[in-house]
Scaffold this active site. Structure first.
Site, short mmCIF file in Angstrom:
data_model
loop_
_atom_site.label_atom_id
_atom_site.label_comp_id
_atom_site.label_asym_id
_atom_site.label_seq_id
_atom_site.Cartn_x
_atom_site.Cartn_y
_atom_site.Cartn_z
N ARG A 48 26.20 -22.09 2.56
CA ARG A 48 25.72 -20.86 3.20
C ARG A 48 24.19 -20.83 3.14
O ARG A 48 23.59 -21.38 2.22
CB ARG A 48 26.27 -19.63 2.49
CG ARG A 48 27.78 -19.53 2.50
CD ARG A 48 28.23 -18.25 1.80
NE ARG A 48 29.65 -18.24 1.52
CZ ARG A 48 30.60 -17.97 2.40
NH1 ARG A 48 30.28 -17.71 3.64
NH2 ARG A 48 31.87 -17.98 2.04
N ARG A 106 18.13 -18.85 2.24
CA ARG A 106 16.88 -18.20 2.63
C ARG A 106 16.22 -18.98 3.75
O ARG A 106 16.55 -20.15 3.98
CB ARG A 106 15.92 -18.09 1.44
CG ARG A 106 15.42 -19.43 0.92
CD ARG A 106 14.41 -19.22 -0.18
NE ARG A 106 13.82 -20.45 -0.64
CZ ARG A 106 12.81 -21.08 -0.07
NH1 ARG A 106 12.27 -20.62 1.04
NH2 ARG A 106 12.32 -22.19 -0.59
N ASP A 161 34.56 -41.33 14.06
CA ASP A 161 35.59 -41.50 15.10
C ASP A 161 35.08 -40.98 16.44
O ASP A 161 35.54 -41.43 17.49
CB ASP A 161 36.87 -40.78 14.70
CG ASP A 161 37.52 -41.45 13.50
OD1 ASP A 161 37.69 -42.68 13.51
OD2 ASP A 161 37.85 -40.74 12.54
N SER A 196 21.79 -34.94 -2.26
CA SER A 196 22.82 -35.86 -2.77
C SER A 196 24.21 -35.22 -2.76
O SER A 196 24.36 -34.03 -3.01
CB SER A 196 22.50 -36.27 -4.21
OG SER A 196 21.28 -36.96 -4.27
N ALA A 227 21.98 -30.17 -2.74
CA ALA A 227 22.88 -31.19 -3.29
C ALA A 227 24.25 -30.60 -3.59
O ALA A 227 24.37 -29.47 -4.07
CB ALA A 227 22.27 -31.78 -4.56
N ASN A 240 19.66 -42.94 2.06
CA ASN A 240 19.77 -43.57 0.74
C ASN A 240 21.16 -44.20 0.56
O ASN A 240 22.00 -44.13 1.46
CB ASN A 240 19.46 -42.53 -0.35
CG ASN A 240 18.73 -43.13 -1.53
OD1 ASN A 240 19.08 -44.20 -2.02
ND2 ASN A 240 17.70 -42.44 -2.00
N HIS A 298 42.32 -33.63 9.31
CA HIS A 298 43.76 -33.83 9.49
C HIS A 298 44.48 -32.49 9.46
O HIS A 298 43.97 -31.51 8.90
CB HIS A 298 44.29 -34.75 8.40
CG HIS A 298 43.67 -36.11 8.43
ND1 HIS A 298 44.11 -37.12 9.25
CD2 HIS A 298 42.61 -36.61 7.76
CE1 HIS A 298 43.37 -38.20 9.06
NE2 HIS A 298 42.43 -37.91 8.17
#
Length: 199
Positions: free
Chosen positions: A181, A184, A94, A143, A161, A86, A116
Site C-alpha cells: 500500500r 506516502r 507468460d 529485496s 523490501a 540484482n 492460478h
C-alpha cells in the site's frame, strides 16, 4: 479462427488456459540461453550482452542483470536503458513484462504475470491466467518483492523490501507491505535525506 489463435485471444483477455493449450508457444522459451548466461564468467561482458539480446524481447543500453536470473520465456521481457537487476531476479513472463528506463531491482525479486484458480478443481493441467506487468521509468524495487499479474508501477515509485504488490502503485510514491500500500508521496524533502522519514 485457429485453435492457437483462440488460445492466444483468451490469454490476452486474462481468461483461463491450460499448459497443453499453450504448449505451441514453447519454442519461444529461452531456457538454454538463460542457463548459459548464468554460467558466463563476470569478465565476459560482451558475451553476456550478446546472450541478453538473444534471450529478451528487447533490451536497452547500459543494462546490468546480475546472474543468476530466471525466466519462463525471456522473450516476453522488455527492458529499457540504464537498468540494474540484482541476483535472483525471476521473470514469470507468460505474457509481457515491460520495464522502463532507469529501473533498479534489488536481490530476489519475482515479477509474475501468471496466477492460478483458487478452486483445486480448476487447476488440472496447470490451468492459469496471465496479465502483463508494466514498471515505468525510474522505479526502485526492494529485496524480496513479489509483483503479481496485471500490476503497473508508476514513474519514480519505490517499493519497500518484502512487499507483495497486488494492485497498481501511483507514480512518485513509497509503497510497502503485504499487501503493498502507498505509505506516502515522494517529495523534494527526499532530496535532502539518505533514509526515508517516518510515514
Amino acid at each position: 479462427m485457429s485453435d492457437h489463435e483462440e488460445v492466444l485471444a483468451r490469454i490476452r483477455q486474462g481468461a483461463f488456459y491450460t499448459e497443453s493449450e499453450a504448449s505451441f508457444q514453447n519454442g519461444q522459451r529461452r531456457a538454454d540461453l538463460v542457463f548459459e548466461y548464468n554460467r558466463t564468467p563476470p569478465g565476459e561482458a560482451g558475451r553476456r550482452r550478446e546472450l541478453l539480446e538473444a534471450i529478451l524481447g528487447s533490451v536497452g543500453a547500459r543494462t546490468v542483470l546480475l546472474p543468476p536470473f530466471h525466466a519462463g520465456f525471456g522473450s516476453n521481457v522488455h527492458i529499457g536503458d540504464d537498468f540494474f537487476g540484482n541476483v535472483n531476479l525471476t521473470f514469470v513472463d507468460d505474457v509481457e513484462i515491460r520495464i522502463g528506463h532507469g529501473v533498479m531491482i534489488a536481490p530476489s525479486v519475482t515479477l509474475t504475470t501468471t496466477g492460478h484458480p483458487i478452486h483445486p478443481g480448476l487447476r488440472e493441467d496447470f490451468r492459469r491466467f496471465s496479465e502483463p506487468i508494466v514498471i515505468e521509468d525510474k522505479v526502485w524495487i526492494g529485496s524480496n518483492v513479489v509483483v503479481l499479474p496485471g500490476v503497473r508501477i508508476g514513474y519514480g515509485a519505490v517499493i519497500g523490501a518484502g512487499s507483495v504488490v497486488s494492485r497498481d502503485i501511483p507514480a512518485m510514491t513509497v509503497a510497502v507491505g503485504v499487501p503493498c500500500r502507498v505509505a506516502r508521496p515522494i517529495t523534494d524533502e527526499d532530496l535532502k535525506a539518505r533514509t526515508f522519514p517516518a510515514a
